[in-house]
Each structure stands twice: as structure tokens, then as C-alpha cells.
Design a protein around this motif. Structure first.
Motif, mmCIF file in Angstrom:
data_model
loop_
_atom_site.group_PDB
_atom_site.id
_atom_site.type_symbol
_atom_site.label_atom_id
_atom_site.label_comp_id
_atom_site.label_asym_id
_atom_site.label_seq_id
_atom_site.Cartn_x
_atom_site.Cartn_y
_atom_site.Cartn_z
ATOM 1 N N GLN A 234 -1.156 3.077 10.124
ATOM 2 C CA GLN A 234 0.235 3.347 9.562
ATOM 3 C C GLN A 234 0.158 3.899 7.973
ATOM 4 O OE1 GLN A 234 3.627 0.401 10.214
ATOM 5 N NE2 GLN A 234 2.663 -0.572 12.004
ATOM 6 N N LEU A 235 -0.918 3.475 7.425
ATOM 7 C CA LEU A 235 -1.147 3.951 5.973
ATOM 8 C C LEU A 235 -1.354 5.469 6.081
ATOM 9 C CD1 LEU A 235 -1.112 3.326 2.914
ATOM 10 C CD2 LEU A 235 -3.447 2.639 3.612
ATOM 11 N N ARG A 236 -2.588 5.861 6.949
ATOM 12 C CA ARG A 236 -2.952 7.131 7.284
ATOM 13 C C ARG A 236 -1.632 7.931 7.843
ATOM 14 N NH1 ARG A 236 -5.852 6.318 3.208
ATOM 15 N NH2 ARG A 236 -8.185 6.060 3.580
ATOM 16 N N GLY A 237 -0.984 7.106 8.719
ATOM 17 C CA GLY A 237 0.043 8.092 9.403
ATOM 18 C C GLY A 237 1.351 8.491 8.422
ATOM 19 N N SER A 238 1.132 7.633 7.279
ATOM 20 C CA SER A 238 2.118 8.140 6.290
ATOM 21 C C SER A 238 1.943 9.313 5.313
ATOM 22 C CB SER A 238 2.540 6.685 5.598
ATOM 23 O OG SER A 238 1.465 6.661 4.497
ATOM 24 N N GLY A 239 0.663 9.593 5.532
ATOM 25 C CA GLY A 239 0.104 10.686 4.666
ATOM 26 C C GLY A 239 -0.677 10.190 3.629
ATOM 27 N N SER A 240 -0.785 8.909 3.399
ATOM 28 C CA SER A 240 -1.543 8.273 2.082
ATOM 29 C C SER A 240 -3.229 8.596 1.973
ATOM 30 C CB SER A 240 -1.347 6.921 2.145
ATOM 31 O OG SER A 240 -2.256 6.307 1.087
ATOM 32 N N GLY B 283 -9.909 6.319 9.490
ATOM 33 C CA GLY B 283 -9.487 6.680 8.275
ATOM 34 C C GLY B 283 -10.154 5.890 7.283
ATOM 35 N N ALA B 284 -10.883 4.613 7.439
ATOM 36 C CA ALA B 284 -11.256 4.058 6.136
ATOM 37 C C ALA B 284 -12.282 4.823 5.496
ATOM 38 C CB ALA B 284 -11.812 2.569 6.959
ATOM 39 N N ASP B 285 -12.707 4.689 4.565
ATOM 40 C CA ASP B 285 -13.587 5.411 3.432
ATOM 41 C C ASP B 285 -14.870 4.548 3.556
ATOM 42 O OD1 ASP B 285 -11.964 7.472 1.979
ATOM 43 O OD2 ASP B 285 -10.541 5.891 2.129
ATOM 44 N N ASP B 286 -15.039 3.412 3.875
ATOM 45 C CA ASP B 286 -16.072 2.499 3.849
ATOM 46 C C ASP B 286 -16.137 1.345 4.731
ATOM 47 O OD1 ASP B 286 -18.660 1.865 3.248
ATOM 48 O OD2 ASP B 286 -18.465 2.252 1.233
ATOM 49 N N TYR B 287 -16.998 0.671 4.833
ATOM 50 C CA TYR B 287 -16.810 -0.757 5.870
ATOM 51 C C TYR B 287 -17.933 -1.628 5.509
ATOM 52 C CZ TYR B 287 -15.800 -2.725 10.402
ATOM 53 O OH TYR B 287 -15.303 -3.491 11.354
ATOM 54 N N ALA C 210 0.791 -1.031 0.185
ATOM 55 C CA ALA C 210 -0.094 0.009 0.046
ATOM 56 C C ALA C 210 0.837 1.285 0.090
ATOM 57 C CB ALA C 210 -0.784 0.064 1.211
ATOM 58 N N LEU C 211 2.022 1.219 0.495
ATOM 59 C CA LEU C 211 2.894 2.121 0.769
ATOM 60 C C LEU C 211 3.780 2.784 -0.713
ATOM 61 C CD1 LEU C 211 4.217 1.776 4.320
ATOM 62 C CD2 LEU C 211 2.676 3.809 3.778
ATOM 63 N N THR C 212 3.541 1.747 -1.559
ATOM 64 C CA THR C 212 4.257 2.028 -2.779
ATOM 65 C C THR C 212 3.803 3.073 -3.860
ATOM 66 O OG1 THR C 212 3.275 0.270 -3.893
ATOM 67 C CG2 THR C 212 5.101 -0.554 -2.965
ATOM 68 N N ASP C 213 2.493 3.313 -3.487
ATOM 69 C CA ASP C 213 1.964 4.339 -4.258
ATOM 70 C C ASP C 213 1.526 3.705 -5.580
ATOM 71 O OD1 ASP C 213 1.735 6.365 -2.268
ATOM 72 O OD2 ASP C 213 3.473 7.106 -2.920
ATOM 73 N N GLU C 214 1.402 2.464 -5.668
ATOM 74 C CA GLU C 214 0.980 1.882 -7.045
ATOM 75 C C GLU C 214 -0.267 1.476 -7.199
ATOM 76 O OE1 GLU C 214 3.561 -1.537 -7.559
ATOM 77 O OE2 GLU C 214 5.469 -0.300 -7.340
ATOM 78 N N PHE C 215 -1.139 1.453 -5.948
ATOM 79 C CA PHE C 215 -2.663 1.114 -6.197
ATOM 80 C C PHE C 215 -3.523 2.181 -5.908
ATOM 81 C CE2 PHE C 215 0.014 -2.281 -4.726
ATOM 82 C CZ PHE C 215 -0.396 -3.371 -5.556
ATOM 83 N N ASP C 216 -4.634 2.046 -6.489
ATOM 84 C CA ASP C 216 -5.652 3.387 -6.644
ATOM 85 C C ASP C 216 -6.640 3.237 -5.427
ATOM 86 O OD1 ASP C 216 -4.923 4.574 -8.877
ATOM 87 O OD2 ASP C 216 -5.299 2.951 -9.580
ATOM 88 N N LEU C 217 -6.692 1.788 -4.794
ATOM 89 C CA LEU C 217 -7.668 1.509 -3.526
ATOM 90 C C LEU C 217 -7.202 0.400 -2.985
ATOM 91 C CD1 LEU C 217 -11.561 2.001 -3.730
ATOM 92 C CD2 LEU C 217 -10.509 -0.331 -3.194
ATOM 93 N N LEU C 218 -7.789 0.195 -1.663
ATOM 94 C CA LEU C 218 -7.324 -0.974 -0.669
ATOM 95 C C LEU C 218 -8.722 -1.340 -0.207
ATOM 96 C CD1 LEU C 218 -5.467 -2.852 0.867
ATOM 97 C CD2 LEU C 218 -5.244 -0.961 2.491
ATOM 98 N N VAL C 219 -8.733 -2.777 -0.509
ATOM 99 C CA VAL C 219 -9.766 -3.694 0.187
ATOM 100 C C VAL C 219 -9.019 -4.292 1.302
ATOM 101 C CG1 VAL C 219 -11.508 -5.430 0.010
ATOM 102 C CG2 VAL C 219 -11.160 -3.736 -2.160
ATOM 103 N N LEU C 220 -9.613 -4.203 2.347
ATOM 104 C CA LEU C 220 -8.862 -4.474 3.753
ATOM 105 C C LEU C 220 -9.479 -5.057 4.572
ATOM 106 C CD1 LEU C 220 -5.968 -4.127 5.392
ATOM 107 C CD2 LEU C 220 -7.252 -1.913 6.266
ATOM 108 N N GLY D 228 -5.739 -5.256 10.339
ATOM 109 C CA GLY D 228 -6.285 -4.355 9.436
ATOM 110 C C GLY D 228 -6.132 -2.832 10.218
ATOM 111 N N PHE D 229 -6.568 -2.821 11.366
ATOM 112 C CA PHE D 229 -6.638 -1.425 12.114
ATOM 113 C C PHE D 229 -5.293 -0.790 12.065
ATOM 114 C CE2 PHE D 229 -10.518 -3.060 14.431
ATOM 115 C CZ PHE D 229 -11.542 -2.535 13.780
ATOM 116 N N GLU D 230 -4.377 -1.609 12.298
ATOM 117 C CA GLU D 230 -2.787 -1.227 12.592
ATOM 118 C C GLU D 230 -2.376 -1.099 11.098
ATOM 119 O OE1 GLU D 230 0.395 0.224 14.189
ATOM 120 O OE2 GLU D 230 -1.183 -0.296 15.190
ATOM 121 N N VAL D 231 -2.671 -1.794 10.226
ATOM 122 C CA VAL D 231 -2.542 -1.410 8.887
ATOM 123 C C VAL D 231 -2.936 0.115 8.255
ATOM 124 C CG1 VAL D 231 -2.702 -2.010 6.284
ATOM 125 C CG2 VAL D 231 -2.196 -3.930 7.922
ATOM 126 N N LEU D 232 -4.192 0.065 8.699
ATOM 127 C CA LEU D 232 -4.880 1.661 8.390
ATOM 128 C C LEU D 232 -4.158 2.620 8.977
ATOM 129 C CD1 LEU D 232 -7.230 2.838 6.895
ATOM 130 C CD2 LEU D 232 -8.438 2.219 8.762
#
Length: 220
Positions: A66-72, A95-99, A41-51, A60-64
């Protein structure tokens, strides 16, 4: 081609999502652990993440987090069996957009994916349209028209029509349609596809959908 990262450790569900999104025109990749999902997810190669939340190594909460903490700002749709109110709130506030809760319908997931990607796209981008021989589908607003006349379709009818239009001229088996429109827990002995094909013929025109005996259906 938009690229979607699927973070899911259950092979059957990951394969189901991957095949469905690929059939809808997306490029996909599956991560089966939390650390792998985060690294990709941190590579910026993807347009959306299904988590998924219940990932090994890093949930998944920790992934999310750290992802948001990186500024993504990449759109994230959480897809999990943990659908309690507290988990939903935690995911959205994290920081999830949907659930979405499991079990789920693929047509609903696909609609949410398209909606989140459209929301993240630059303003002024045209709404995605599908059309074939006078039949037009707006995949964002879920509206359909035949020769300029709007036709009311239920969510499942729209998903079935969309699958047929995206593969116009191609024969789709009942099993393919069941899997893509009704989900991974479908009953292979069900006649629900035949029932909904009849609904679509009544609304869109019987001549549009051909029965290929012993094989399935085709939009002609």
C-alpha cells in the motif's frame, strides 16, 4: 535530524532499535500494528521505514504494497524472523530496499540505514564523516584513518570506534557498548568489549581510549 519509523510489535526489539538509532543521532517513532505503521508512513514525516513482516492487523507485505501503491519512494528495510528465500524475494520484489533477518547485529542495521538514506539523498551530498583528534571515520565506506594514515578495521571494530567517536569525552559502560554494538541478545557477562577495546588501542593508539575504572571507556 533524519526521522525513522520503526514498525515492530515486539517491545524489546522495538526499544532496542529505537535506543540505538537515537544514540546514532536519528529521530525515531515506533508503530506496533500494521495499520498504524501505514498511516504514519503515509504522512511523509519520515525518511526511512524499518518494517517487521509479522505485524498485527496488517502484515508488513501489505503495508509495503500500500505504501508503494501510494507512490511513496521512502526507503524501506524489512527486518523479520521470516528469512526464507521466498519471503526475501517477495519483500524485495514488493518494493523493499533491503531485507535483514532476525536475530541481527545493530551495527549492521545501522550501516544499512545510513547506506539507504545516503542513496536516497540528493546527488552531490557530502559523505558523512566523523572525526576527533586526528581520528577520522567515513561512515558510508566504513574506512578509518589516524592522522591521515588509513587503518584497517573489521566491521565490529569500526562500529565500536564509531560509538566512541560519536560520544567522545563521554564514559560509555560495557553494557552500553555491548547493547549498541553487539545487539539485543548480548551476554552481559562477556568480556568481548574489553577484547575489542584492546584491538582498537593497538590500531588507533593506546592513548586515545581511556579506561575509567568501574565505569567503562572514554575516547579522550
Amino acid at each position: 535530524m533524519a526521522s525513522i519509523l520503526i514498525a515492530e510489535d515486539e517491545a524489546r526489539i522495538a526499544s532496542f532499535i529505537e535506543k540505538g538509532l537515537a544514540a546514532a543521532g536519528f529521530s525515531t517513532r515506533v508503530a506496533t500494528t500494521g495499520p498504524e505503521a501505514l498511516d504514519l508512513a503515509l504522512t511523509d514525516e519520515f525518511d526511512l521505514l524499518v518494517l517487521d513482516i509479522g505485524l498485527p492487523g496488517l502484515d508488513g507485505f501489505e503495508v509495503l504494497a500500500q505504501l508503494r501503491g501510494s507512490g511513496s519512494t521512502m526507503p524501506v528495510i524489512i527486518l523479520t524472523a521470516r528469512a526464507g528465500g521466498a519471503d526475501t524475494v517477495a519483500g524485495l520484489e514488493g518494493g523493499a530496499d533491503d531485507y535483514m533477518a532476525k536475530p541481527f547485529r545493530f551495527d549492521e542495521l545501522l550501516a544499512r540505514v545510513r547506506l539507504r538514506m545516503a542513496s536516497a539523498a540528493p546527488s552531490g551530498q557530502p559523505v558523512a564523516q566523523l572525526s576527533h583528534q586526528g581520528l577520522a571515520l567515513d561512515v558510508r565506506t566504513r574506512r578509518a584513518s589516524v592522522d591521515g594514515r588509513e587503518v584497517e578495521l573489521s566491521g565490529r571494530e569500526f562500529a565500536l570506534a564509531e560509538e566512541l567517536v560519536r560520544h567522545a569525552g563521554q564514559v560509555l559502560s560495557r553494557e552500553q557498548l555491548l547493547s549498541r554494538v553487539w545487539g539485543y541478545d548480548f551476554d552481559p557477562g562477556s568480556n568481548v568489549v574489553d577484547v575489542y577495546i584492546r584491538y582498537l588501542r593497538n590500531k588507533l593508539g593506546a592513548e586515545r581510549i581511556e579506561t575509567v575504572r568501574g565505569m567503562g571507556y572514554r575516547l579522550v
